[in-house]
Design a protein around this motif. Structure first.
Motif, short mmCIF file in Angstrom:
data_model
loop_
_atom_site.label_atom_id
_atom_site.label_comp_id
_atom_site.label_asym_id
_atom_site.label_seq_id
_atom_site.Cartn_x
_atom_site.Cartn_y
_atom_site.Cartn_z
N THR B 14 15.18 28.57 0.42
CA THR B 14 15.95 29.42 1.32
C THR B 14 15.04 30.00 2.39
OG1 THR B 14 15.63 31.20 -0.26
CG2 THR B 14 17.73 30.03 -0.34
N LEU B 15 13.78 30.20 2.03
CA LEU B 15 12.82 30.77 2.97
C LEU B 15 11.51 29.99 2.80
CD1 LEU B 15 12.25 33.35 4.87
CD2 LEU B 15 11.13 34.25 2.84
N THR B 16 11.08 29.30 3.85
CA THR B 16 9.82 28.56 3.76
C THR B 16 8.65 29.50 4.05
OG1 THR B 16 9.77 27.97 6.09
CG2 THR B 16 10.95 26.46 4.60
N MET B 17 7.45 29.01 3.73
CA MET B 17 6.25 29.79 4.08
C MET B 17 6.21 30.03 5.58
SD MET B 17 3.21 28.18 1.77
CE MET B 17 3.47 27.79 0.03
N ARG B 18 6.61 29.04 6.35
CA ARG B 18 6.58 29.21 7.81
C ARG B 18 7.56 30.30 8.25
NH1 ARG B 18 6.59 24.64 12.31
NH2 ARG B 18 7.34 23.38 10.60
N ASP B 19 8.77 30.30 7.64
CA ASP B 19 9.73 31.36 7.96
C ASP B 19 9.13 32.73 7.67
OD1 ASP B 19 11.74 29.52 8.63
OD2 ASP B 19 12.45 29.40 6.55
N ALA B 20 8.53 32.84 6.49
CA ALA B 20 7.97 34.14 6.07
C ALA B 20 6.85 34.56 7.02
CB ALA B 20 7.45 34.04 4.64
N TRP B 21 6.02 33.59 7.41
CA TRP B 21 4.91 33.87 8.31
C TRP B 21 5.41 34.33 9.68
CZ3 TRP B 21 4.11 30.44 12.56
CH2 TRP B 21 3.01 30.76 13.36
N ALA B 22 6.37 33.57 10.24
CA ALA B 22 6.84 33.88 11.60
C ALA B 22 7.51 35.25 11.63
CB ALA B 22 7.80 32.79 12.08
N ALA B 23 8.32 35.55 10.60
CA ALA B 23 9.02 36.84 10.58
C ALA B 23 8.03 37.99 10.47
CB ALA B 23 10.00 36.87 9.41
N HIS B 24 7.06 37.83 9.57
CA HIS B 24 6.10 38.91 9.38
C HIS B 24 5.17 39.06 10.59
CE1 HIS B 24 4.12 41.98 7.14
NE2 HIS B 24 2.97 41.34 7.08
N LEU B 25 4.75 37.94 11.15
CA LEU B 25 3.87 38.01 12.31
C LEU B 25 4.57 38.66 13.50
CD1 LEU B 25 1.13 37.40 13.52
CD2 LEU B 25 1.89 35.06 13.99
N THR B 26 5.86 38.39 13.64
CA THR B 26 6.63 39.03 14.71
C THR B 26 6.62 40.55 14.54
OG1 THR B 26 8.04 37.08 14.95
CG2 THR B 26 8.91 39.16 15.80
N ASP B 27 6.81 41.00 13.31
CA ASP B 27 6.74 42.45 13.06
C ASP B 27 5.35 43.00 13.37
OD1 ASP B 27 9.34 42.40 12.24
OD2 ASP B 27 8.89 42.41 10.09
N LEU B 28 4.32 42.27 12.94
CA LEU B 28 2.94 42.74 13.15
C LEU B 28 2.62 42.83 14.65
CD1 LEU B 28 0.93 40.80 10.39
CD2 LEU B 28 1.67 43.19 10.35
N VAL B 29 3.07 41.85 15.41
CA VAL B 29 2.81 41.83 16.85
C VAL B 29 3.48 43.03 17.53
CG1 VAL B 29 3.40 40.62 18.98
CG2 VAL B 29 2.30 39.39 17.12
N ASP B 30 4.68 43.36 17.05
CA ASP B 30 5.37 44.54 17.61
C ASP B 30 4.58 45.82 17.34
OD1 ASP B 30 7.48 43.18 18.71
OD2 ASP B 30 8.75 43.35 16.92
N ALA B 31 3.92 45.86 16.17
CA ALA B 31 3.28 47.11 15.75
C ALA B 31 1.83 47.23 16.22
CB ALA B 31 3.32 47.21 14.21
N ASP B 32 1.16 46.11 16.47
CA ASP B 32 -0.28 46.14 16.72
C ASP B 32 -0.59 45.56 18.10
OD1 ASP B 32 -3.00 45.86 16.84
OD2 ASP B 32 -3.21 44.76 14.95
#
Lengths: 224, 310
Positions: B14-32
């Motif tokens: 349902t969620l690939t490693m790439r999905d998890a990476w892209a979603a989390h990296l998007t959040d990190l980029v917004d914050a940092d």
């Protein structure tokens, strides 16, 4: 203080001290001198100022002229020029950014400076220094490396206005550049000027050309 | 034409490693504001919004891998933490001189994140396989290598990668274990204890190893951070298994053998290295089939471990 080009040229020749470093190439001296003397906003007392302009000597070969200008401007003692390429010398036949104050990139392998310059230009804009400029000096033979063409096409498309390239053209590319070097940039949306590499006023005018929406290239032609 | 699996997704997850990476990296980029992402078309659609929000920090250079790595290196020169991403062979092998010179040689560091792994897109075949990537990073000083075994392991590993001072290679795969595991930082997670061998398994091959060794008297230890390899922890575990060791890695067989040998300069040991074979198979099919052909399914692993212990 070494503040004339004749004095700096003499400093460059001072680097001929060792059989491991036999060739002094100073055809890049004029553009590098004009940059450091009149264009770049860099303070040798504050070499890590994040707002400084960046000069990336991509063509790392034959850095005598570069070392001489840095020494003349006070980035390091001129005495360093007497021991170039010795084991304990920070100055080698290719500059190392981790060893030499004022050197922004470690060079030697051709074709790395322009992509690094693209990233640095983006990075300066992203960190709040959009007015800080990135100058990358490449050789006309260095342009043979495909990585440059990846960067030229991208930087033109992205409109990286804080990026300037200087092509030190001494006619050394084995197969030449049919149609001219400037055209390779212009077709990708750059502004371009081709000038005589010994004409300081022409170099200065090109380095300070307004190019608010695109990168700019100066082809500095040297024919001995 | 019907493809068995899409190279970009995997319908078993349902969620690939790439999905998890892209979603989390998007959040990190917004914050940092010091974080940047460089792409070369691969996965760029996952960052469409981020690119609009941060045009100088989330960059797609097109299909230009030398520029991909060089741009990341330039961002690092400007004081940023760059994350560059593409398919593993293009990210690591195609522009390896850039990987070598545009970070450490410049006195900087960065994060490289790959997809594709050793045989994820099996019907795409060898051009899209990168079993030799970790071995290449072993030729460079100071690189950390993270190999998650499950999508849920990706966000904490990405946090560590972004926070680190060193360069980090994060190797994402469609192959995965059923459940995620929290590995203590820079050490091995012991999942089973036995007497005859210490089996160290990296990332997505864990479930196969657990199944293969279910009735064998062996210690099984898991890691998703194989570089630096916790060789001190390995020695401690192996001391109770007669210094008999099995390394199971989802990339080129023998990649970690030199590290085990280095850790045992003062003491005899036995080592079985299991991983992806050196030869090009010139076969298509599915990733699971390639896993079997390399002897990395439970049956193949079991046969090799039993032979080693016989």
């Amino acid at each position: 203080m070494n503040d004339t080009i004749e004095q700096v040229r003499a400093l460059a020749h001072r680097t001929v001290t060792d059989v491991r470093y036999p060739i002094v190439k100073t055809y890049t001296l004029d553009p590098i001198w004009v940059l450091y003397d009149r264009v770049l906003r860099i303070d040798p007392q504050r070499p890590d100022d994040p707002a400084r302009d960046r000069f990336l000597l991509s063509k790392g070969h034959g850095p005598s002229a570069f070392y001489a200008v840095l020494a003349a401007k006070g980035f390091f003692p001129v005495e360093w020029l007497d021991h170039v390429a010795a084991l304990e010398s920070p100055l080698g036949s290719h500059p190392d950014a981790t060893l030499v104050p004022g050197v922004e990139m470690s060079a030697g392998s051709l074709g790395h400076g322009l992509p690094l310059g693209v990233g640095t230009a983006h990075g300066l804009r992203a960190t709040g220094f959009p007015d800080s400029r990135v100058f990358v000096l490449v050789g006309d033979a260095e342009l043979d490396e495909g990585s440059n063409h990846e960067a030229i096409a991208y930087a033109g498309a992205a409109g990286l206005a804080n990026l300037d390239v200087i092509v030190a053209d001494n006619g050394s590319a084995s197969h030449g550049w049919n149609g001219g070097i400037a055209s390779r940039f212009e077709v990708n949306g750059w502004s371009a000027a081709t000038v005589d590499a010994s004409d300081h006023e022409a170099l200065y005018r090109s380095f300070t050309t307004d190019h608010p929406d695109r990168p700019h290239v100066t082809v500095a032609v040297h024919r001995p | 034409m019907v493809f068995i699996a899409d190279p970009l997704t995997d319908d078993r997850q349902t969620l690939t490693m790439r999905d998890a990476w892209a979603a989390h990296l998007t959040d990190l980029v917004d914050a940092d504001p010091r974080l940047a992402v460089v792409l070369a078309d691969i996965s760029s659609e996952m960052f469409a919004e981020a690119m609009k929000a941060h045009p100088d920090r989330v960059i797609n250079v097109g299909i230009r891998e030398q520029l991909l790595i060089g741009t990341a290196g330039g961002l690092a020169l400007a004081g940023m933490r760059p994350v560059a991403h593409s398919y593993a062979p293009f990210l690591v092998e195609r522009a390896f001189e850039q990987v070598k010179l545009d970070f450490e040689h410049q006195g900087t560091s960065g994060v490289l994140v790959s997809v594709g792994a050793s045989y994820d897109w099996a019907e795409g075949s060898f051009t899209h396989f990168s079993p030799r990537d970790v071995a290449l990073f072993d030729t460079l000083p100071g690189w950390r290598v993270f190999v998650p075994g499950h999508a849920a392991e990706v966000p904490p590993l990405l946090d560590r990668a972004v926070r680190a001072d060193d360069s980090v290679y994060l190797r994402l795969s469609l192959r995965h274990n059923e459940n995620p595991h929290a590995v203590p930082e820079d050490s091995l997670l012991v999942l089973r204890e036995g007497a005859r061998a210490t089996v160290v398994v990296v990332g997505p091959l864990l479930d196969n190893v657990l199944e293969a060794t279910a009735d064998l008297d062996v210690t099984v230890a898991y890691t998703n951070t194989p570089r630096p390899l916790d060789t001190a922890g390995l020695r401690e575990l192996a001391a109770d298994t007669g210094d008999t060791i099995v390394m199971v890695e989802p990339y080129l067989e023998g990649t970690s053998a030199w590290l085990v040998a280095e850790a045992y300069e003062d003491r005899p040991h036995r080592l079985l290295s299991i991983g992806v074979g050196r030869e090009e198979l010139r076969r298509y099919g599915t990733a699971a089939e390639h896993e079997r052909l390399h002897g990395l399914d439970a049956e193949g692993l079991r046969a090799r471990v039993r032979r080693f212990l016989a």
